[in-house]
Design an enzyme around this catalytic site. Structure first.
Site, short mmCIF file in Angstrom:
data_model
loop_
_atom_site.label_atom_id
_atom_site.label_comp_id
_atom_site.label_asym_id
_atom_site.label_seq_id
_atom_site.Cartn_x
_atom_site.Cartn_y
_atom_site.Cartn_z
N GLU A 141 -6.17 -8.96 4.01
CA GLU A 141 -5.38 -8.20 4.98
C GLU A 141 -5.33 -9.01 6.27
O GLU A 141 -6.37 -9.28 6.89
CB GLU A 141 -5.97 -6.81 5.26
CG GLU A 141 -5.81 -5.83 4.11
CD GLU A 141 -6.15 -4.40 4.49
OE1 GLU A 141 -5.98 -4.03 5.67
OE2 GLU A 141 -6.60 -3.65 3.59
N GLU A 161 0.84 -1.20 0.00
CA GLU A 161 0.00 0.00 0.00
C GLU A 161 0.87 1.24 0.00
O GLU A 161 2.02 1.23 0.46
CB GLU A 161 -0.90 -0.01 1.24
CG GLU A 161 -1.87 1.18 1.31
CD GLU A 161 -2.89 1.04 2.43
OE1 GLU A 161 -3.79 1.89 2.51
OE2 GLU A 161 -2.79 0.07 3.22
N GLU A 197 -12.67 -2.14 2.38
CA GLU A 197 -13.18 -1.75 3.70
C GLU A 197 -14.29 -0.71 3.60
O GLU A 197 -14.25 0.34 4.25
CB GLU A 197 -12.02 -1.26 4.58
CG GLU A 197 -11.04 -2.36 4.92
CD GLU A 197 -10.04 -2.00 6.01
OE1 GLU A 197 -10.08 -0.84 6.49
OE2 GLU A 197 -9.23 -2.86 6.38
N TYR A 246 -6.66 -8.51 11.87
CA TYR A 246 -5.30 -8.29 12.35
C TYR A 246 -5.14 -8.85 13.76
O TYR A 246 -6.06 -8.75 14.58
CB TYR A 246 -4.96 -6.79 12.36
CG TYR A 246 -4.74 -6.21 10.99
CD1 TYR A 246 -3.49 -6.26 10.37
CD2 TYR A 246 -5.78 -5.60 10.29
CE1 TYR A 246 -3.28 -5.72 9.12
CE2 TYR A 246 -5.59 -5.06 9.03
CZ TYR A 246 -4.33 -5.12 8.45
OH TYR A 246 -4.13 -4.60 7.20
N GLN A 283 2.38 -5.87 5.72
CA GLN A 283 2.53 -5.62 4.30
C GLN A 283 3.93 -6.04 3.82
O GLN A 283 4.71 -6.56 4.61
CB GLN A 283 2.28 -4.15 4.01
CG GLN A 283 0.84 -3.74 4.22
CD GLN A 283 0.56 -2.32 3.75
OE1 GLN A 283 1.34 -1.69 3.06
NE2 GLN A 283 -0.57 -1.79 4.18
#
Length: 510
Positions: free
Chosen positions: A313, A26, A174, A259, A362
């Site tokens: 993610e 990103e 999202e 996450y 990432q």
């Protein structure tokens, strides 16, 4: 206690998609600029502005796909800002990540050049949050159309005659949060509208990925499976349907985000006690529950498993390193992160009947990164090494495992001590990946391979260290890396090992 694994050959011959080992880059902090892109005039060795050392390291992972440009950045990214002569591209403010000014020197052409250098599939995330249907349609046309059209001709004017291949396209990111704070009932209609204009200009259809739930939002999955597929009710188990024979679904994948973090109090990536070690082992095991429960909902509407679960993610999220920009999400990466990576990859492997793709967050310098850079210096993280060790599972046939293991107990709570997945490749080699979550105790393990084949040789590699928080630094870049593991006994198709404490072990039997 000795733990036991019985490896079972599945009649379904489920394949562990290589795309489970995907990555995410990103426009956030120093992921793109400095981490990947340094510019053609940089003293750091590069190919057309892209760092050679980073590409060389990442190619060793056999990266199957790369998601870009976000993330939340995608929700405000307008792709035409990132094409044409670089000196003419407008600078923009990155409102989501530090409000820094970006010069748009890394855009569509540069990203697809990176994918070609990495030999990986591009996965582009389109802007539903603040973008238009026309903007999204024209981006796909610009990238993939080989005929005469305004967008194809614009691509040629910008130096690319032949179109690129693009299979994966995300219709929003999202959208329950930074992508527009939409209700799922609203987003479902928006998705169906936008995806209509994500047209395939080649014989290979675009694989369309819808924004899915945040963590345990099961209502979001329910609505998207009902509305996204145009079905008013679940399909009864007893019904045999040929719906997909005549009607291709409007949604190929549904994206889940989760996450491993403590939202109430973000912890240090490197300074922690065993209490925090245990806490994060327990937190990351929630991924298994999420995959199981979202899959159960998907199965009601899609028993043929035509729509995939895309975990695009995932990873650890800690406090940023002291002295760094809070908006850049730069954190160190320790042995604890390696265990988190191994556990999650095992979970995805074992549910490859529904999980087709996953993208760790990432790739460079952000969150649970594969690589950290500092100027011309570069180091590989423990998480990088887990991906390198686990690449043997890519496109291999899943072997179902029955695991009987002791528990790792801390205080009054406990989790299973070992976490496992297994596969068999085309040559017949079996690979078993084992994570020992206990930081204090090694565990004897016996693995039975009866019915899988006849084996005469075993070898392994292990990632571990004396300290729970062991990590690589620019002054000590090889403090933690995989080592050969020779303490394996193979007799009568039974493997016996002692799995070191706080370790990721991958062994091969042939």
């Amino acid at each position: 206690m000795t733990s036991f694994i019985h490896v079972n050959k599945s009649e379904k011959k489920e394949v562990i998609s290589r795309h489970i080992y995907g990555h995410f880059a990103e426009h956030l902090g120093r992921c793109i600029y400095e981490g990947i892109w340094v510019g053609e005039d940089s003293s750091i060795p590069n190919t057309r502005g892209i760092r050679n050392d980073v590409v060389e390291a990442l190619r060793k992972l056999n990266i199957p796909n790369l998601r870009w440009p976000g993330g939340c950045f995608a929700d405000e990214y307008h792709w035409k800002d990132g094409i044409g002569p670089r000196e003419s591209r407008p600078s923009i403010v990155n409102n989501n990540w530090g409000k820094v000014v970006e010069n748009n020197h890394f855009g569509t052409h540069e990203f697809l050049d990176l994918c070609e250098q990495l030999d990986t599939e591009p996965y582009i995330c389109g802007n539903v949050g603040s973008g238009t249907v026309q903007e999204m349609q024209e981006w796909v046309e610009y990238i993939t159309f080989d005929g005469e059209s305004p967008m194809a001709n614009l691509r040629r004017e910008n130096g690319r005659d032949q179109p690129w291949k693009l299979k994966y396209f995300g219709v929003g990111n999202e959208n329950w949060g930074c992508g527009g704070k939409m209700r799922v009932e609203y987003y479902a209609d928006v998705y169906r509208r936008y995806q209509t204009f994500v047209r395939s200009y080649t014989d290979t259809p675009i694989y369309k990925i819808a924004c899915g739930p945040q963590e345990a939002d099961y209502h979001w999955t329910e609505v998207m499976m009902r509305e996204g597929l145009g079905r008013t009710e679940p399909i009864p188990d007893e019904v045999v349907t040929d719906i997909w024979e005549h009607h291709r679904p409007e949604m190929d994948g549904l994206a889940l985000h989760f996450y491993t973090r403590n939202r109430a109090n973000y912890d240090s990536a490197t300074e922690f006690t065993e209490e925090k070690w245990f806490d994060y082992m327990k937190r990351t095991l929630v991924m298994e529950e999420l995959v199981e429960k979202h899959t159960a909902i998907m199965d009601k509407y899609d028993p043929e498993k035509t729509v995939d679960l895309i975990v695009d993610e995932w990873g650890t999220w800690f406090k940023v390193e002291p002295g760094t920009n809070p908006g850049f999400l730069y954190q160190q990466n320790t042995l604890r992160d390696a265990l988190v990576a191994g556990i999650n990859l095992n979970i995805f492997n074992n549910r490859c009947d529904r999980v087709h793709m996953a993208n760790i967050a990432q790739m460079v310098n952000v969150l649970q990164a594969m690589i950290l850079t500092e100027g011309e210096k570069m180091i590989l993280t423990p998480s990088y090494h887990v991906f390198e060790m686990y690449k043997v599972h890519q496109d291999a046939t899943l072997l179902r495992v029955s695991v009987s293991t002791d528990t790792y107990t801390y205080g009054e709570d406990s989790v299973p001590m070992l976490n496992v997945s297994a596969s068999q490749d085309e040559s017949g080699k079996v690979h078993i990946s084992v994570c020992n979550l206990d930081p204090n105790n090694a565990e004897p393990l016996t693995c039975n391979l009866d019915g899988i084949g006849s084996f005469s040789k075993a070898s392994g590699r292990v990632l571990t260290a004396e300290a729970m928080n062991a990590h690589n630094t620019f002054s000590d870049p090889n403090r933690i890396k995989p080592e050969a593991f020779d303490e394996i006994e193979l007799k009568d198709n039974e493997v016996s090992v002692t799995v070191p404490s706080k370790s990721v072990l991958v062994f091969e039997v042939q």
